[in-house]
Design a protein around this motif. Structure first.
Motif, PDB file in Angstrom:
ATOM      1  N   THR A  23     -17.198 -27.107 -19.676  1.00 55.50           N
ATOM      2  CA  THR A  23     -17.186 -27.913 -18.446  1.00 55.50           C
ATOM      3  C   THR A  23     -18.271 -28.981 -18.438  1.00 55.50           C
ATOM      4  OG1 THR A  23     -18.732 -26.454 -17.270  1.00 55.50           O
ATOM      5  CG2 THR A  23     -16.361 -25.915 -17.135  1.00 55.50           C
ATOM      6  N   GLY A  24     -19.300 -28.800 -19.269  1.00 54.77           N
ATOM      7  CA  GLY A  24     -20.435 -29.727 -19.218  1.00 54.77           C
ATOM      8  C   GLY A  24     -21.410 -29.431 -18.100  1.00 54.77           C
ATOM      9  N   VAL A  25     -21.094 -28.432 -17.264  1.00 58.88           N
ATOM     10  CA  VAL A  25     -22.017 -28.016 -16.197  1.00 58.88           C
ATOM     11  C   VAL A  25     -23.059 -27.105 -16.838  1.00 58.88           C
ATOM     12  CG1 VAL A  25     -22.264 -26.821 -13.987  1.00 58.88           C
ATOM     13  CG2 VAL A  25     -20.197 -28.176 -14.469  1.00 58.88           C
ATOM     14  N   LYS A  26     -24.322 -27.520 -16.820  1.00 59.71           N
ATOM     15  CA  LYS A  26     -25.370 -26.771 -17.509  1.00 59.71           C
ATOM     16  C   LYS A  26     -25.822 -25.580 -16.664  1.00 59.71           C
ATOM     17  CE  LYS A  26     -25.437 -29.620 -20.953  1.00 59.71           C
ATOM     18  NZ  LYS A  26     -24.534 -29.301 -22.059  1.00 59.71           N
ATOM     19  N   HIS A  27     -26.174 -24.521 -17.388  1.00 62.12           N
ATOM     20  CA  HIS A  27     -26.693 -23.338 -16.709  1.00 62.12           C
ATOM     21  C   HIS A  27     -27.963 -22.922 -17.423  1.00 62.12           C
ATOM     22  CE1 HIS A  27     -25.085 -20.126 -19.686  1.00 62.12           C
ATOM     23  NE2 HIS A  27     -25.248 -21.254 -20.295  1.00 62.12           N
ATOM     24  N   SER A  28     -28.760 -22.109 -16.766  1.00 62.30           N
ATOM     25  CA  SER A  28     -29.951 -21.558 -17.409  1.00 62.30           C
ATOM     26  C   SER A  28     -30.155 -20.135 -16.922  1.00 62.30           C
ATOM     27  CB  SER A  28     -31.188 -22.390 -17.078  1.00 62.30           C
ATOM     28  OG  SER A  28     -32.342 -21.730 -17.545  1.00 62.30           O
ATOM     29  N   HIS A  29     -30.198 -19.191 -17.882  1.00 56.24           N
ATOM     30  CA  HIS A  29     -30.388 -17.789 -17.495  1.00 56.24           C
ATOM     31  C   HIS A  29     -31.766 -17.519 -16.922  1.00 56.24           C
ATOM     32  CE1 HIS A  29     -27.008 -16.201 -20.317  1.00 56.24           C
ATOM     33  NE2 HIS A  29     -26.564 -16.723 -19.217  1.00 56.24           N
ATOM     34  N   ALA A  30     -32.719 -18.399 -17.217  1.00 57.41           N
ATOM     35  CA  ALA A  30     -34.079 -18.145 -16.746  1.00 57.41           C
ATOM     36  C   ALA A  30     -34.237 -18.505 -15.268  1.00 57.41           C
ATOM     37  CB  ALA A  30     -35.074 -18.925 -17.596  1.00 57.41           C
ATOM     38  N   THR A  31     -33.190 -19.093 -14.660  1.00 59.52           N
ATOM     39  CA  THR A  31     -33.280 -19.431 -13.241  1.00 59.52           C
ATOM     40  C   THR A  31     -32.636 -18.347 -12.388  1.00 59.52           C
ATOM     41  OG1 THR A  31     -31.320 -20.807 -13.526  1.00 59.52           O
ATOM     42  CG2 THR A  31     -33.434 -21.912 -13.615  1.00 59.52           C
ATOM     43  N   GLY A  32     -32.638 -18.554 -11.068  1.00 56.30           N
ATOM     44  CA  GLY A  32     -32.463 -17.474 -10.107  1.00 56.30           C
ATOM     45  C   GLY A  32     -31.163 -16.716 -10.053  1.00 56.30           C
ATOM     46  N   GLY A  33     -30.010 -17.391 -10.199  1.00 53.33           N
ATOM     47  CA  GLY A  33     -28.743 -16.713  -9.945  1.00 53.33           C
ATOM     48  C   GLY A  33     -28.523 -15.484 -10.790  1.00 53.33           C
ATOM     49  N   TYR A  34     -28.911 -15.566 -12.042  1.00 47.98           N
ATOM     50  CA  TYR A  34     -28.728 -14.441 -12.963  1.00 47.98           C
ATOM     51  C   TYR A  34     -29.591 -13.253 -12.521  1.00 47.98           C
ATOM     52  CZ  TYR A  34     -27.984 -12.311 -17.601  1.00 47.98           C
ATOM     53  OH  TYR A  34     -27.633 -11.479 -18.641  1.00 47.98           O
ATOM     54  N   GLY A  35     -30.858 -13.538 -12.225  1.00 45.77           N
ATOM     55  CA  GLY A  35     -31.763 -12.480 -11.798  1.00 45.77           C
ATOM     56  C   GLY A  35     -31.318 -11.817 -10.509  1.00 45.77           C
ATOM     57  N   GLU A  36     -30.766 -12.610  -9.584  1.00 43.75           N
ATOM     58  CA  GLU A  36     -30.274 -12.038  -8.320  1.00 43.75           C
ATOM     59  C   GLU A  36     -29.110 -11.081  -8.563  1.00 43.75           C
ATOM     60  OE1 GLU A  36     -29.283 -15.439  -5.981  1.00 43.75           O
ATOM     61  OE2 GLU A  36     -31.368 -16.129  -5.898  1.00 43.75           O
ATOM     62  N   ARG A  37     -28.212 -11.449  -9.492  1.00 42.87           N
ATOM     63  CA  ARG A  37     -27.075 -10.565  -9.801  1.00 42.87           C
ATOM     64  C   ARG A  37     -27.581  -9.256 -10.406  1.00 42.87           C
ATOM     65  NH1 ARG A  37     -25.969 -14.653  -7.723  1.00 42.87           N
ATOM     66  NH2 ARG A  37     -23.921 -15.593  -7.426  1.00 42.87           N
ATOM     67  N   ARG A  38     -28.563  -9.385 -11.282  1.00 41.06           N
ATOM     68  CA  ARG A  38     -29.101  -8.182 -11.921  1.00 41.06           C
ATOM     69  C   ARG A  38     -29.755  -7.265 -10.882  1.00 41.06           C
ATOM     70  NH1 ARG A  38     -31.646  -7.947 -17.906  1.00 41.06           N
ATOM     71  NH2 ARG A  38     -31.988  -5.703 -17.957  1.00 41.06           N
ATOM     72  N   ALA A  39     -30.491  -7.852  -9.951  1.00 41.42           N
ATOM     73  CA  ALA A  39     -31.137  -7.048  -8.903  1.00 41.42           C
ATOM     74  C   ALA A  39     -30.098  -6.346  -8.036  1.00 41.42           C
ATOM     75  CB  ALA A  39     -32.030  -7.952  -8.046  1.00 41.42           C
ATOM     76  N   ALA A  40     -28.980  -7.009  -7.736  1.00 43.86           N
ATOM     77  CA  ALA A  40     -27.922  -6.381  -6.942  1.00 43.86           C
ATOM     78  C   ALA A  40     -27.331  -5.185  -7.679  1.00 43.86           C
ATOM     79  CB  ALA A  40     -26.822  -7.398  -6.629  1.00 43.86           C
ATOM     80  N   CYS A  41     -27.162  -5.318  -8.984  1.00 45.20           N
ATOM     81  CA  CYS A  41     -26.649  -4.200  -9.777  1.00 45.20           C
ATOM     82  C   CYS A  41     -27.608  -3.010  -9.731  1.00 45.20           C
ATOM     83  CB  CYS A  41     -26.429  -4.646 -11.226  1.00 45.20           C
ATOM     84  SG  CYS A  41     -25.107  -5.853 -11.428  1.00 45.20           S
ATOM     85  N   GLU A  42     -28.895  -3.306  -9.813  1.00 42.64           N
ATOM     86  CA  GLU A  42     -29.900  -2.236  -9.762  1.00 42.64           C
ATOM     87  C   GLU A  42     -29.898  -1.556  -8.393  1.00 42.64           C
ATOM     88  OE1 GLU A  42     -33.379  -4.363 -10.979  1.00 42.64           O
ATOM     89  OE2 GLU A  42     -32.764  -4.398 -13.103  1.00 42.64           O
ATOM     90  N   ARG A  43     -29.707  -2.343  -7.324  1.00 46.06           N
ATOM     91  CA  ARG A  43     -29.623  -1.743  -5.974  1.00 46.06           C
ATOM     92  C   ARG A  43     -28.418  -0.803  -5.874  1.00 46.06           C
ATOM     93  NH1 ARG A  43     -30.649  -7.010  -4.262  1.00 46.06           N
ATOM     94  NH2 ARG A  43     -28.485  -7.332  -3.587  1.00 46.06           N
ATOM     95  N   GLY A  44     -27.293  -1.250  -6.425  1.00 42.84           N
ATOM     96  CA  GLY A  44     -26.085  -0.422  -6.375  1.00 42.84           C
ATOM     97  C   GLY A  44     -26.247   0.880  -7.126  1.00 42.84           C
ATOM     98  N   ALA A  45     -26.850   0.812  -8.314  1.00 40.99           N
ATOM     99  CA  ALA A  45     -27.079   2.027  -9.096  1.00 40.99           C
ATOM    100  C   ALA A  45     -28.024   2.973  -8.366  1.00 40.99           C
ATOM    101  CB  ALA A  45     -27.643   1.663 -10.472  1.00 40.99           C
TER     102      ALA A  45
END
Length: 397
Positions: A229-251
């Motif tokens: 798509t040409g839309v750049k992403h970066s794992h070091a920014t917030g969205g990824y970390g927020e998803r991971r934290a939600a998974c940890e809350r669920g577990a």
């Protein structure tokens, strides 16, 4: 890309080495990017993934040096970064911002390998490294793991480290997590190091057990089309970390070590314990794990033309429950399906990057044209569309 393109990227790395360091390298090593066929955001939840290595690779030219220093250069940056190997311990993770982000990948791998092997940095041979890559950056094809994998195999051989491929992958993940600061799982590094031609790697991210799964795409007349798509992403920014934290809350709400331990039957109980957003994040991971297992089974029993619905369901789950798609990715998937793709989904961490489509060979051009037309109609920048081939993992060129 053809094998000729691989050679030319290796030549670029070699030429860069000579230009920056004024000497010939002793050799070049390389590692591939990857496409994840299915299994997104399951890896750091101890779940299952099914990636394959692709023909686009990162190459590193290397020569040892006598003074215990490491120097890295790249086509990404006009300046080389240099420091003593025994300075790496003080640099990572606390002072990582003192070096450019691209340099944290190879320097982080060097740091993690020395720690994993128990080698004394003061005794290790110094090295010069120069990098060039044909892996598209920011497309969700794991250009980062390609750098890590190439660095790991080159340094392991140069330093004579007796670490197996899984240990090299673990060093790559540690570099990404602690030296770069991106909270990713180990899927990308395992794909880069263990990839096989015409096959995917079925990986259990808890045990790190792997199974080579024949894909049978060529025999079935299928191609994997990437729509970047040409839309750049970066794992070091917030969205990824927020998803991971939600998974940890669920577990934590269910009292289990990781979402790997949750089944679809547990979701009803979870609904009363967490907010709606956390519930949907968990539901994606739990159902995605099931889709990975079902894809492996379907490939074995019915062949690759039968996995389309699983790919489509995976995309819907990422779009609606995990909310990591973007309009460009949805447009790419819808256009590919409308042009007759067997199945399609976004691939990678999300928030941009690429979609993949499994397409009969004689429909590749139609899918390409449909994607470009759909992007144009939506006012998006034209996507880059290309095919990828399941390919071999890291090694000396």
């Amino acid at each position: 890309m053809t094998d000729t393109a691989h050679v030319s990227t290796a030549d670029v790395a070699r030429s860069l080495f000579i230009e920056r360091f004024g000497a010939e390298p002793v050799g070049t090593w390389s590692a591939p990017g990857r496409v994840n066929l299915i299994g997104e955001h399951t890896d750091y939840n101890d779940g299952f993934v099914l990636p394959f290595a692709i023909q686009h690779r990162t190459h590193v030219a290397l020569a040892p040096r006598e003074d215990g220093r490491i120097r890295v250069a790249s086509t990404f940056d006009d300046a080389a970064v240099e420091l003593a190997l025994d300075e790496l311990d003080g640099l990572f993770p606390g002072r990582r911002d003192e070096v450019p982000e691209w340099a944290r990948y190879p320097l982080g791998v060097a740091w993690a390998l020395l720690a994993a092997s128990g080698a004394n940095p003061a005794d290790a041979t110094g090295v010069d490294l120069a990098f060039a890559s044909s892996v598209p950056i920011g497309a969700g094809l794991s250009s980062s793991a390609a750098i890590e994998g190439a660095t790991a195999v080159a340094l392991a051989e140069t330093w004579g480290l007796s670490l197996d491929r899984v240990a090299l992958a673990q060093a790559g993940r540690r570099a990404e997590n602690e030296a770069v600061g991106a909270p990713t799982g180990i899927m990308d590094q395992m794909a880069a190091l263990l990839g096989r031609a015409d096959a995917a790697i079925f990986l259990d991210c808890r045990s790190l057990e792997t199974q080579v799964v024949d894909l049978g795409f060529a025999q079935a007349g299928l191609e994997v089309v990437v729509i970047d798509t040409g839309v750049k992403h970066s794992h070091a920014t917030g969205g990824y970390g927020e998803r991971r934290a939600a998974c940890e809350r669920g577990a934590a709400a269910l009292g289990v070590p990781a979402l790997r331990d949750v089944t679809v039957d547990d979701l009803e109980r979870l609904a009363g314990l967490v907010d709606d957003v956390t519930f949907r994040r968990v539901r994606h991971v739990v159902t995605e794990n099931e889709r990975v297992i079902e894809t492996v089974r379907t490939l074995s029993e019915q062949g690759p033309t039968a996995i389309g619905e699983l790919l489509v369901a995976s995309h819907a789950s990422m779009r609606d429950d995990f909310e990591i798609s973007v309009p460009e990715l949805d447009t790419a998937v819808e256009a590919a399906l409308s042009a007759g793709a067997v199945g399609a989904r976004m691939t990678g961490g999300g928030f941009g990057g690429a979609a993949i489509a499994l397409v009969a060979r004689d429909r590749v051009e139609q899918v390409r044209d449909a994607a470009i037309a759909a992007f144009s109609a939506s006012g998006f920048t034209a996507p880059t569309v290309f095919t990828v081939v399941p390919s071999a993992g890291a090694g000396r060129d």
